[in-house]
Design an enzyme around this catalytic site. Structure first.
Site, PDB file in Angstrom:
ATOM      1  N   TYR A 118     -66.555  21.136   3.469  1.00 48.26           N
ATOM      2  CA  TYR A 118     -66.289  19.738   3.795  1.00 48.26           C
ATOM      3  C   TYR A 118     -67.607  18.949   3.771  1.00 48.26           C
ATOM      4  CZ  TYR A 118     -61.466  20.783   5.149  1.00 48.26           C
ATOM      5  OH  TYR A 118     -60.146  21.152   5.150  1.00 48.26           O
ATOM      6  N   TYR A 233     -56.817  24.690  -5.030  1.00 47.39           N
ATOM      7  CA  TYR A 233     -57.091  25.384  -3.780  1.00 47.39           C
ATOM      8  C   TYR A 233     -57.751  26.729  -4.033  1.00 47.39           C
ATOM      9  CZ  TYR A 233     -55.156  22.570   0.011  1.00 47.39           C
ATOM     10  OH  TYR A 233     -54.966  21.610   0.975  1.00 47.39           O
ATOM     11  N   VAL A 282     -49.592  -4.550   5.937  1.00 46.23           N
ATOM     12  CA  VAL A 282     -49.769  -5.245   4.658  1.00 46.23           C
ATOM     13  C   VAL A 282     -48.528  -4.943   3.825  1.00 46.23           C
ATOM     14  CG1 VAL A 282     -51.178  -5.481   2.582  1.00 46.23           C
ATOM     15  CG2 VAL A 282     -52.275  -5.074   4.798  1.00 46.23           C
ATOM     16  N   THR A 531     -56.712  17.542   3.188  1.00 44.67           N
ATOM     17  CA  THR A 531     -57.911  17.879   3.941  1.00 44.67           C
ATOM     18  C   THR A 531     -58.601  16.618   4.455  1.00 44.67           C
ATOM     19  OG1 THR A 531     -59.366  17.808   1.992  1.00 44.67           O
ATOM     20  CG2 THR A 531     -58.329  19.928   2.518  1.00 44.67           C
TER      21      THR A 531
END
Length: 575
Positions: A118, A233, A282, A531
């Site tokens: 990450y 993945y 919106v 994620t």
């Protein structure tokens, strides 16, 4: 793939508009001269210490909040020039965690972080102060907690007899190994609309392997999920493949993700003066006529009142084009989660804008079949720790160390996660909480003879107790229960639906001058959806591109090209 339901009947809000958008797939040529001039102007402003114009974010999830932080931190935009519109009364999008000791707590889902992959998430949160200790960053706080509470699942798969299975072997045949290797090296351009099941069509054994049960339930894949995403993945998380049976790569937050991630980021943004317009949806976006994509007017429903905002030169608009937890419903101990109203607000807006300009994607594949995209979770709140202690004795994992425990023979394919306690900022010390989910909500339970989607929270807990072979303790366990909250999420797997390469829009579409899209439904090469990293990376791409920033975005770490991890993956496949 399972039979498609009629999108025109199920989601009448989008069919005509989507068809128009799909018919206009071919994007206009990117106006390089126009963008270069804009970038030069923006860079000039930023060099003088001031970013031009205002920024409007549609949706108050992690992506929009991260985008606002990047504008402040890296583009010198004053916080009070940034507005985030959120249709709900609370921020965070799918990063949730809320409740009270009296009525119980709930997490719709659980997000697993990863320290190695990450890249942009950790970089951003290294600059966001912790709420508990402002001298430390959120990244430092999370990683310190995780290192002190490492994950090592000892009961990853459990069979119908209650036996904890030895899952060190992935269970592959040689044919399946070769099919996996071939997939890893097949260009994505050849995989349009393909499902995982189609790739392994002549290998039904693949879907009975330890690998499939573990991979499927860790990431919530289905047999009919996109082969694109399965391939991504496998490539992106190849370092996890060798430890999938223990989930040692999972990084956990000290509390739920709303308390540990969203609240400190919101606190930082509010201190910078960012405007949060909550209960404000919106409903449409107007674009300038002619070639190119320039957002001009935002149509709002602000606390029930319709109004408009006209964008000026130098303003930018960054839109969350869909949300996986859209239309989620909650039940309680004695009430099933209500059947959702199939009208996802975020998907409806995406449908409208995609019909107006080419290159803005196609929502149909993602929101076309709720029977394929739903699953249901449940959160258990109890007085005392009796049930958690029983689960700890059974699994060998103290709370917070076990990650997922999956009951592989369950009709619902049920899994549970027991986090470290407490899991909520306002959770009393004499209460304990854990979370679970089932992937097959239309199937009748093994012990509760009803489909999961029709079950109350109490019935879900009783079904779990039978799988744990603790039904003889049912009455004393139920006596301690404060609440069990079921959560039906009709679109939670929507981002995994089979698709064409063109169905997800680029973060900044070709020809855009001031408009970008961020979510789990945009296209970022090599990265994987579902994620936290995907939301943050999309936001960073959007901000840097529209603002003409020359700052670098952390690239996807190419573990799939590292011989060390490739060798580990090969060895794991032969275990």
């Amino acid at each position: 793939m399972k039979g498609k339901n009629n999108f025109g009947k199920v989601l009448a809000w989008g069919a005509a508009a989507t068809a128009a958008g799909v018919a206009a797939k071919k994007a206009y040529d990117y106006s390089k001269k126009q963008m270069d001039l804009k970038n030069e102007e923006n860079i000039s402003h930023m060099e003088n210490g001031q970013a031009p114009g205002k920024a409007y974010f549609v949706g108050g999830g992690l992506g929009s909040m991260a985008g606002a932080a990047y504008l402040i931190r890296d583009c010198n935009m004053p916080g009070d020039q940034i507005t985030i519109f959120e249709g709900m009364h609370i921020l965070g999008g799918s990063n949730d965690g809320i409740g009270t000791p009296e009525k119980g707590f709930v997490c719709r889902g659980g997000r697993m972080l990863n320290e190695e992959t990450y890249e942009n998430f950790w970089e951003l949160f290294r600059t966001i102060p912790s709420l508990n200790n402002p001298a430390r960053s959120v990244s430092e706080e999370i990683l310190s907690f995780d290192h002190a509470h490492p994950t090592h699942a000892k009961a990853r798969l459990v069979d119908k007899d209650g036996t904890i299975l030895d899952v060190k072997s992935m269970g592959f045949t040689q044919q399946e190994r070769m099919a996996m290797l071939k997939l890893m090296n097949t260009p994505e351009e050849k995989l349009d609309d393909m499902t995982i099941e189609e790739w392994f069509a002549d290998m039904p054994h693949f879907f009975t392997t330890n690998f499939w049960y573990m991979w499927q339930t860790t990431f919530a894949f289905q047999k009919w999920s996109s082969l694109f995403e399965f391939r991504r993945y496998m490539r992106r998380m190849i370092l996890e493949f060798s430890r999938i049976e223990t989930l040692e790569g999972v990084t956990r937050t000290p509390l739920n993700q709303y308390d540990s991630v969203i609240r400190p980021l919101e606190n930082y943004l509010r201190k910078q003066g960012v405007v949060f317009a909550e209960n404000c949806t919106v409903t449409d976006i107007d674009f300038a006529d002619g070639d190119g994509i320039t957002a001009k007017v935002l149509h709002l429903k602000d606390n029930g009142i319709e109004r408009q905002i006209e964008l000026q030169d130098g303003d930018i608009c960054i839109m969350t084009n869909a949300c996986m937890t859209d239309s989620a419903t909650l039940g309680d101990l004695h009430t099933p989660a209500p059947e959702p109203v199939l009208r996802p607000i975020s998907g409806e807006l995406w449908t409208k804008v995609s019909a107006k300009k080419p290159g803005l994607g196609n929502p149909y594949p993602f929101f076309g079949d709720v029977h394929e995209t739903n699953w249901e979770s449940f959160t258990v709140t109890s007085r005392g720790n009796k049930l958690l202690k029983l689960i700890e004795d059974y699994s060998g994992n103290v709370p917070g160390s076990g990650a997922l425990m999956t009951f592989k023979d369950s009709n619902w394919l049920m899994s549970i996660v027991v986090a470290a306690q407490p899991h909520f900022i306002n959770q009393p010390m004499d209460q304990t909480i854990f979370w679970g989910y089932g992937l097959y909500t239309d199937r009748e339970g093994d012990f509760i003879k009803k489909p999961m989607k029709d079950c109350t929270g109490e019935e879900m807990l009783i079904e779990l107790l039978h799988h744990l072979h603790m039904e003889n303790r049912k009455d004393e366990i139920l006596a301690d229960v404060v609440n069990v909250i079921p959560c039906m999420m009709p679109y939670v797997d929507a981002q995994f639906q089979p698709r064409k390469m063109t169905d997800r829009p680029k973060v900044v579409p070709a020809g855009s001058t001031n408009f970008a899209m961020i979510s789990q439904f945009v296209e970022i090469p090599d990265d994987m959806v579902f994620t936290e990293e995907y939301s943050v990376r999309a936001a960073r791409i959007a901000v840097y591109t529209l603002m003409g920033s020359n700052k670098k975005i952390c690239p996807v770490t190419p573990y799939v090209k590292d011989p060390k991890y490739l060798m580990k993956a090969v060895q794991t496949s032969y275990r």
